[in-house]
Design a protein around this motif. Structure first.
Motif, PDB file in Angstrom:
ATOM      1  N   GLY A  85      -5.963 -19.330  -0.653  1.00 47.99           N
ATOM      2  CA  GLY A  85      -5.688 -17.891  -0.611  1.00 47.99           C
ATOM      3  C   GLY A  85      -4.840 -17.410  -1.774  1.00 47.99           C
ATOM      4  O   GLY A  85      -4.237 -16.340  -1.700  1.00 47.99           O
ATOM      5  N   THR A  86      -4.792 -18.197  -2.857  1.00 49.91           N
ATOM      6  CA  THR A  86      -3.988 -17.772  -4.004  1.00 49.91           C
ATOM      7  C   THR A  86      -4.883 -17.361  -5.177  1.00 49.91           C
ATOM      8  O   THR A  86      -6.036 -17.747  -5.266  1.00 49.91           O
ATOM      9  N   ILE A  87      -4.283 -16.584  -6.057  1.00 52.10           N
ATOM     10  CA  ILE A  87      -4.907 -16.254  -7.339  1.00 52.10           C
ATOM     11  C   ILE A  87      -4.552 -17.419  -8.252  1.00 52.10           C
ATOM     12  O   ILE A  87      -3.422 -17.915  -8.215  1.00 52.10           O
ATOM     13  N   VAL A  88      -5.489 -17.878  -9.069  1.00 48.38           N
ATOM     14  CA  VAL A  88      -5.234 -19.112  -9.819  1.00 48.38           C
ATOM     15  C   VAL A  88      -5.395 -18.869 -11.314  1.00 48.38           C
ATOM     16  O   VAL A  88      -6.313 -18.169 -11.736  1.00 48.38           O
ATOM     17  N   LEU A  89      -4.461 -19.422 -12.106  1.00 46.68           N
ATOM     18  CA  LEU A  89      -4.369 -19.087 -13.524  1.00 46.68           C
ATOM     19  C   LEU A  89      -4.467 -20.333 -14.413  1.00 46.68           C
ATOM     20  O   LEU A  89      -3.507 -20.658 -15.128  1.00 46.68           O
ATOM     21  N   PRO A  90      -5.573 -21.082 -14.371  1.00 50.24           N
ATOM     22  CA  PRO A  90      -5.628 -22.280 -15.217  1.00 50.24           C
ATOM     23  C   PRO A  90      -5.581 -21.923 -16.700  1.00 50.24           C
ATOM     24  O   PRO A  90      -6.226 -20.971 -17.128  1.00 50.24           O
ATOM     25  N   LYS A  91      -4.798 -22.707 -17.444  1.00 51.11           N
ATOM     26  CA  LYS A  91      -4.707 -22.498 -18.894  1.00 51.11           C
ATOM     27  C   LYS A  91      -5.597 -23.512 -19.600  1.00 51.11           C
ATOM     28  O   LYS A  91      -5.602 -24.703 -19.265  1.00 51.11           O
ATOM     29  N   SER A  92      -6.354 -23.037 -20.561  1.00 54.56           N
ATOM     30  CA  SER A  92      -7.056 -23.959 -21.458  1.00 54.56           C
ATOM     31  C   SER A  92      -7.360 -23.227 -22.752  1.00 54.56           C
ATOM     32  O   SER A  92      -7.551 -22.014 -22.752  1.00 54.56           O
ATOM     33  N   VAL A  93      -7.393 -23.986 -23.839  1.00 52.64           N
ATOM     34  CA  VAL A  93      -7.867 -23.411 -25.101  1.00 52.64           C
ATOM     35  C   VAL A  93      -9.158 -24.111 -25.533  1.00 52.64           C
ATOM     36  O   VAL A  93      -9.597 -23.956 -26.663  1.00 52.64           O
ATOM     37  N   THR A  94      -9.738 -24.892 -24.625  1.00 50.63           N
ATOM     38  CA  THR A  94     -10.962 -25.637 -24.928  1.00 50.63           C
ATOM     39  C   THR A  94     -12.151 -24.912 -24.286  1.00 50.63           C
ATOM     40  O   THR A  94     -12.214 -24.821 -23.051  1.00 50.63           O
ATOM     41  N   PRO A  95     -13.086 -24.375 -25.117  1.00 50.50           N
ATOM     42  CA  PRO A  95     -14.153 -23.548 -24.538  1.00 50.50           C
ATOM     43  C   PRO A  95     -14.898 -24.199 -23.376  1.00 50.50           C
ATOM     44  O   PRO A  95     -15.149 -23.542 -22.362  1.00 50.50           O
ATOM     45  N   SER A  96     -15.226 -25.500 -23.485  1.00 54.63           N
ATOM     46  CA  SER A  96     -16.001 -26.117 -22.396  1.00 54.63           C
ATOM     47  C   SER A  96     -15.171 -26.160 -21.106  1.00 54.63           C
ATOM     48  O   SER A  96     -15.697 -25.977 -20.001  1.00 54.63           O
ATOM     49  N   ARG A  97     -13.861 -26.383 -21.222  1.00 48.13           N
ATOM     50  CA  ARG A  97     -13.010 -26.402 -20.026  1.00 48.13           C
ATOM     51  C   ARG A  97     -12.824 -24.996 -19.460  1.00 48.13           C
ATOM     52  O   ARG A  97     -12.751 -24.821 -18.239  1.00 48.13           O
ATOM     53  N   ILE A  98     -12.723 -24.035 -20.361  1.00 50.13           N
ATOM     54  CA  ILE A  98     -12.574 -22.641 -19.899  1.00 50.13           C
ATOM     55  C   ILE A  98     -13.778 -22.276 -19.040  1.00 50.13           C
ATOM     56  O   ILE A  98     -13.647 -21.734 -17.940  1.00 50.13           O
ATOM     57  N   GLU A  99     -14.948 -22.610 -19.532  1.00 57.69           N
ATOM     58  CA  GLU A  99     -16.196 -22.345 -18.784  1.00 57.69           C
ATOM     59  C   GLU A  99     -16.172 -23.115 -17.458  1.00 57.69           C
ATOM     60  O   GLU A  99     -16.438 -22.555 -16.389  1.00 57.69           O
ATOM     61  N   GLU A 100     -15.823 -24.382 -17.537  1.00 55.53           N
ATOM     62  CA  GLU A 100     -15.786 -25.250 -16.336  1.00 55.53           C
ATOM     63  C   GLU A 100     -14.837 -24.676 -15.268  1.00 55.53           C
ATOM     64  O   GLU A 100     -15.182 -24.601 -14.090  1.00 55.53           O
ATOM     65  N   ASN A 101     -13.673 -24.235 -15.694  1.00 53.86           N
ATOM     66  CA  ASN A 101     -12.640 -23.813 -14.743  1.00 53.86           C
ATOM     67  C   ASN A 101     -12.973 -22.526 -14.000  1.00 53.86           C
ATOM     68  O   ASN A 101     -12.347 -22.204 -13.000  1.00 53.86           O
ATOM     69  N   PHE A 102     -13.956 -21.787 -14.501  1.00 52.07           N
ATOM     70  CA  PHE A 102     -14.282 -20.497 -13.886  1.00 52.07           C
ATOM     71  C   PHE A 102     -15.125 -20.656 -12.616  1.00 52.07           C
ATOM     72  O   PHE A 102     -15.220 -19.744 -11.821  1.00 52.07           O
ATOM     73  N   HIS A 103     -15.738 -21.837 -12.461  1.00 54.64           N
ATOM     74  CA  HIS A 103     -16.693 -22.003 -11.354  1.00 54.64           C
ATOM     75  C   HIS A 103     -16.024 -22.664 -10.155  1.00 54.64           C
ATOM     76  O   HIS A 103     -15.755 -23.860 -10.167  1.00 54.64           O
ATOM     77  N   VAL A 104     -15.767 -21.851  -9.140  1.00 49.77           N
ATOM     78  CA  VAL A 104     -15.124 -22.374  -7.935  1.00 49.77           C
ATOM     79  C   VAL A 104     -16.161 -22.522  -6.825  1.00 49.77           C
ATOM     80  O   VAL A 104     -17.194 -21.855  -6.834  1.00 49.77           O
ATOM     81  N   HIS A 105     -15.859 -23.416  -5.906  1.00 49.80           N
ATOM     82  CA  HIS A 105     -16.805 -23.750  -4.840  1.00 49.80           C
ATOM     83  C   HIS A 105     -16.051 -23.828  -3.513  1.00 49.80           C
ATOM     84  O   HIS A 105     -14.911 -24.285  -3.493  1.00 49.80           O
ATOM     85  N   VAL A 106     -16.716 -23.457  -2.435  1.00 44.61           N
ATOM     86  CA  VAL A 106     -16.102 -23.649  -1.119  1.00 44.61           C
ATOM     87  C   VAL A 106     -15.995 -25.145  -0.861  1.00 44.61           C
ATOM     88  O   VAL A 106     -16.967 -25.882  -1.066  1.00 44.61           O
ATOM     89  N   LEU A 107     -14.821 -25.599  -0.441  1.00 40.95           N
ATOM     90  CA  LEU A 107     -14.659 -27.016  -0.111  1.00 40.95           C
ATOM     91  C   LEU A 107     -14.892 -27.198   1.391  1.00 40.95           C
ATOM     92  O   LEU A 107     -14.424 -26.380   2.186  1.00 40.95           O
ATOM     93  N   PRO A 108     -15.588 -28.267   1.772  1.00 42.61           N
ATOM     94  CA  PRO A 108     -15.737 -28.527   3.210  1.00 42.61           C
ATOM     95  C   PRO A 108     -14.349 -28.652   3.841  1.00 42.61           C
ATOM     96  O   PRO A 108     -13.428 -29.192   3.217  1.00 42.61           O
ATOM     97  N   GLU A 109     -14.235 -28.160   5.082  1.00 47.02           N
ATOM     98  CA  GLU A 109     -12.917 -28.069   5.723  1.00 47.02           C
ATOM     99  C   GLU A 109     -12.197 -29.418   5.767  1.00 47.02           C
ATOM    100  O   GLU A 109     -10.986 -29.498   5.499  1.00 47.02           O
ATOM    101  N   ASP A 110     -12.951 -30.493   6.075  1.00 56.88           N
ATOM    102  CA  ASP A 110     -12.275 -31.799   6.202  1.00 56.88           C
ATOM    103  C   ASP A 110     -11.709 -32.250   4.859  1.00 56.88           C
ATOM    104  O   ASP A 110     -10.584 -32.752   4.779  1.00 56.88           O
ATOM    105  N   LEU A 111     -12.447 -32.024   3.772  1.00 55.57           N
ATOM    106  CA  LEU A 111     -11.958 -32.455   2.456  1.00 55.57           C
ATOM    107  C   LEU A 111     -10.811 -31.559   1.985  1.00 55.57           C
ATOM    108  O   LEU A 111      -9.846 -32.025   1.376  1.00 55.57           O
TER     109      LEU A 111
END
Ligand code: A2P
Length: 390
Positions: free
Chosen positions: A329-355
């Protein structure tokens, strides 16, 4: 909100099993031999078809109300693209603040993004779909951030811009000038969010603590409220405030309540009590250093529970962690200056409840450890966070 005495739980734990049982028992043993529906039918001589119609209308109304509350960008129903119901909704793309403004849940953080690299990082972020940049006057890179935004073809109103008021400018008479400097550097006439960077005020042009304004940030806050009235800032908030410091501020007769509290949140310092309290008081947290900062990112990505999520969902460990933050339930502010990581970090997924629960439990069951605490470096005779030794 703040004048009330709040009991802060010592540890974060789900409701104990016996309490859950008790609740279920209370339901199960209600002294009734007929169901509600049966009573309704017999008492009012209703036909079952009428009851069904009433029930369907009620469900439709509830869905419409939910859609109206969530707004057009949020999923109202849990349907997959082919229309089949799915177990869980998407993670939220935005949160709605008290002003009614929608703050995107994933931002590019630009703390420690140096001059000469931050502009390219902002460009990569906007190209990847980010619409939220989290910066600060103190990061000394706002001009390059502003240039990158100005060079993009995205309209200003489609980008959420946050900046922060540095410690040396808490005196009300200094605030507007430094805010104008930030606005000039960012090439904009307004900020979406302006935060008090630290609950510590320095005397002007020094790093000497201004004890009055540190003990009582209300005069600073009143000037920020004036900046909202003037239209230079749409929302105001705080950063690095613990619960007592939030209460110390909000005990005043505020015209505008703090929209968010930006704090360090990561696997090493998950702050479950602050998170729970902030949710209960309608003040979302923003997670800085969500991967553990450059100092600990390597170890964070290796955490077994993070690795297990990544493997199970076919995502990267960084995506697992960033998703965990949004699912908390938080807003998240990952820092990166690496384009591939910046792209990677934007994609969030629902995690199964147990995990999700396993990661939450692992994060909250080791001794907490902050990455960021400048109390000693600033020569303070108190600890800014005042929670555990550092
Ligand atoms: P870089 O900026 O060189 O890409 P935090 O957001 O917790 O402060 O962490 C920032 C650190 O994590 C930076 O050193 C950043 O490196 C690194 N980082 C950001 N995203 C990733 C990622 N997806 N995978 C690995 N390291 C990452």
């Amino acid at each position: 909100m703040a004048s009330e005495k709040t009991r802060i739980p010592v540890i974060y734990a789900p409701l104990p099993a016996e309490d859950v049982d008790e609740l279920q028992l209370a339901h199960a043993t209600k002294p009734t031999s007929k169901t509600c529906v049966q009573r309704l039918i017999s008492q009012h001589s209703l036909r079952p078809i009428t009851v069904l119609a009433i029930a369907l209308s009620a469900v439709t109304c509830l869905i419409l109300v939910r859609c109206a509350i969530l707004g057009p960008d949020q999923p109202c129903l849990c349907f997959s693209s082919n229309g089949a119901p799915v177990a869980q909704a998407e993670l939220p793309t935005h949160y709605v603040l008290p002003s009614g403004d929608k703050i995107p849940s994933v931002a590019l953080g630009v703390w420690q993004a140096g001059k000469g690299e931050v502009g390219a990082a902002v460009k990569a972020a906007l190209d990847a779909g980010y619409r939220h940049i989290d910066g600060a006057w103190r990061y000394a890179n706002e001009a390059e951030v502003g240039q990158a935004i100005n060079d993009s073809d995205i309209s200003r109103e489609d980008i959420w811009l946050t900046s922060k008021l540095w410690n040396a400018f808490h005196a009300p008479e200094d605030i507007e000038q430094v805010l104008d400097e930030t606005l000039g550097n960012l090439q904009t006439s307004y900020l979406d969010l302006y935060l008090i960077h630290w609950p510590v005020a320095f005397k002007k042009d020094t790093t000497e603590v201004d004890e009055d304004l540190t003990a009582d940030p209300y005069p600073t806050w009143q000037k920020l409220e004036e900046m909202v009235e003037k239209g230079k800032v749409r929302n105001i908030g705080i950063s690095n405030f613990n619960i007592q410091r939030v209460q110390n501020l909000t005990a005043n007769p505020l015209k505008v309540t703090p929209a968010v509290n930006q704090v360090e949140l990561n696997y090493w310092n998950p702050q479950p009590e602050l998170l729970e309290w902030s949710k209960a008081h309608g003040m979302p947290l923003e997670a800085y250093s969500p991967l553990g900062s450059s100092r600990q990112v390597k170890e964070t990505l290796q955490v077994p529970e993070v690795q297990a999520i990544a493997k199970k969902l076919g995502i990267t460990p960084a995506q697992a962690l960033i998703s965990w933050h949004v699912q908390r339930g938080t807003i998240v502010l990952p820092k990166s200056v690496t384009p591939s990581r910046i792209e990677e970090n934007f994609h969030v997924h629902v995690l199964p409840e147990d995990l999700f629960n396993k990661l939450e439990e692992a994060a909250t069951s080791h001794p907490p450890q902050r990455v960021v605490n400048p109390s000693k470096d600033w020569g303070l005779d108190f600890d800014i966070f005042d929670d555990y030794p550092y």
